[in-house]
Design an enzyme around this catalytic site. Sequence first.
Site: not given
Length: 271
Positions: A81, A83-84, A178, A185, A217, A247
């Site tokens: 999924i 991240s943002k 990213c 990151d 990641h 975030g």
Amino acid sequence: MTTHDLPLGRHVDYPREYDPSLLFPIARSLGRAHIGLSDQALPFVGIDRWHAYELSWLDRRGKPRVGTATIAVPATSPQLIESKSLKLYLNSFNATGFDSDDEVRARIVADLSAAAGAPVEVAFGLPPIDEAGQGAESIDELDVAIDDYGPPNADHLRADPSQLVEETLCSALLKSNCPVTGQPDWARVSIAYRGPRLDRAALLRYLISFRDHAEFHEQCVERIYADLWQRAQPQWLSVEARYTRRGGLDINPWRGSPGRERPTPGRDLRQ
């Protein structure tokens, strides 16, 4: 210069109501193909543990509730999924009323499981902060010259088959970027293994060769695992990275040899 001219702080429209369609799943097979891994023959087990620090919703009388959450997505799920999208999804709860906290948790479990394609664990609260590198030896103070910042270069890795060891090494110098936003990151990575002794200076050069690399990641951790597994050929291996918060979220991917137990959940001071 007006506020409209500033390069930072541009207005972003956040969701005004609960919206699971904001979640953006990405097939893990896409990144794994670049590493030489197949979903049908993974050399590891694992989990992606997310910590959510900014979670809020309304009760049925309109009063805000706030909380934190720990989310665990299995590495065997077909999708990760992004991240943002996870941040925007969690923010979509902010102005929506629910009957109970349990309803909120159940809704998050159902939505994330559907997006990942596998059962996702969700619990309110966060694990405690533990000592960074507890039980591990840091390699960050080694006196080495570095001139390779990417792409990740497994040719740096060296292991001595004449010395069989069991140890845990760590470094807080892991950095990648990213692939969606280009933002940096940062993470501390812990590598536990039993097998030929790793050359520590070589390992540090390898980890720093991620510095200009753009990859999710989860895929960075899988790349580290795959490179160490191939180059050092340990009897068993465990790789965990604790990424700093961005975030309102941090992610902690772990990959380990089949049969290894997942690490005890914890957070670093930098998280």
